[in-house]
Scaffold this active site. Sequence first.
Site, PDB file in Angstrom:
ATOM      1  N   HIS A 156      63.101 -34.800   8.569  1.00 25.47           N
ATOM      2  CA  HIS A 156      63.334 -35.582   7.354  1.00 25.47           C
ATOM      3  C   HIS A 156      63.512 -37.066   7.658  1.00 25.47           C
ATOM      4  CE1 HIS A 156      63.488 -34.180   3.248  1.00 25.47           C
ATOM      5  NE2 HIS A 156      64.304 -35.162   2.946  1.00 25.47           N
ATOM      6  N   ARG A 178      57.723 -33.150   3.506  1.00 25.18           N
ATOM      7  CA  ARG A 178      58.844 -32.296   3.890  1.00 25.18           C
ATOM      8  C   ARG A 178      58.357 -31.315   4.945  1.00 25.18           C
ATOM      9  NH1 ARG A 178      58.875 -32.351  -1.907  1.00 25.18           N
ATOM     10  NH2 ARG A 178      60.738 -33.363  -2.777  1.00 25.18           N
ATOM     11  N   LYS A 201      58.131 -28.881  -3.960  1.00 20.69           N
ATOM     12  CA  LYS A 201      59.159 -28.030  -4.564  1.00 20.69           C
ATOM     13  C   LYS A 201      58.730 -27.574  -5.956  1.00 20.69           C
ATOM     14  CE  LYS A 201      63.266 -29.789  -2.168  1.00 20.69           C
ATOM     15  NZ  LYS A 201      64.590 -30.417  -2.342  1.00 20.69           N
ATOM     16  N   HIS A 225      59.205 -36.639  -5.790  1.00 19.29           N
ATOM     17  CA  HIS A 225      60.510 -36.555  -6.439  1.00 19.29           C
ATOM     18  C   HIS A 225      60.348 -36.244  -7.921  1.00 19.29           C
ATOM     19  CE1 HIS A 225      62.743 -39.200  -3.248  1.00 19.29           C
ATOM     20  NE2 HIS A 225      62.667 -37.931  -2.906  1.00 19.29           N
TER      21      HIS A 225
END
Length: 297
Positions: free
Chosen positions: A243, A150, A174, A269
Amino acid sequence: MTLRNIIPEFLRYIRFEKRMSELTFTAYHNDLLQFTSYLQKEYELEDADDIKHIHLRSWLAGMKEEGLSERTLQRKISTLKSLFKYAMRLKLVQSNPTKLLVAPKAPKRLPVFLEQEQTVAIEAMRNYPDGFEGDTERLIIEMLYQCGLRRAELIGLKESDIEFSRKQIRVLGKRNKERMIPVSDELLIDLKHYMDEKRKIFNQPSVNLLCLMSGKELYPNYVYRVVTRHLKNVTTLVKKSPHVLRHTFATQLSNNGADLNAIKELLGHSSLAATQIYTQTNISRLQEVYRKAHPKS
């Protein structure tokens, strides 16, 4: 208690306790400013306990009439649900008006990606400025594409995240979730050369892996401009964001038979559902080939 008193505390909570990303935090902040302004203008409402389900539906219906996408409306509903869930937990309101809200179903969007020959073309063109600036631009493209990063992850990379002996990089994704990504020998050589050049130019230790000509760390808009400029040379895709290179990384892995769980781990993910969209890309490609090539299609 007024909504304007609750919102600042809620924003502090999602920023520092939930560690929400800067992009999502800004979206939530803007949604709440827009919502409170609407309530004041249309209903002269300020007290949170006076807000009912009908007020929320009215706000959302107005935006739908203005042509906002289902995906944007979904996020705005998520903002409201998070706010009132927080307020209920702290007993700042007596009831939750978002309970009856149903988010509209957004159409599934397949990821936008480059074809394999287009990624080869980027490497072949080597359309980069001379010197350190060009090295920085090339590594931005290569690391986004080869590692599936990212944009924020790329900017946040430190020199200490490169494990040369193990041929891998450590990425903080994240919610501070850490993952390891294998790196090619060629990219490791380029990174070592870049770090050596950086020390010669700035004559002092550097924490961030990639930096600007000034020595300062990269910033989001700079990365976006670099990627957009180079993608324009190889594709007519409307979307040319960083992206796209992450999607290209995942799609090419999937097309070449990589295990879905492995792709999930490489992308960082949290669930397999987010990764399965690349399987859909494969199916769509096969359907297109069938329609064009099969005599009975």
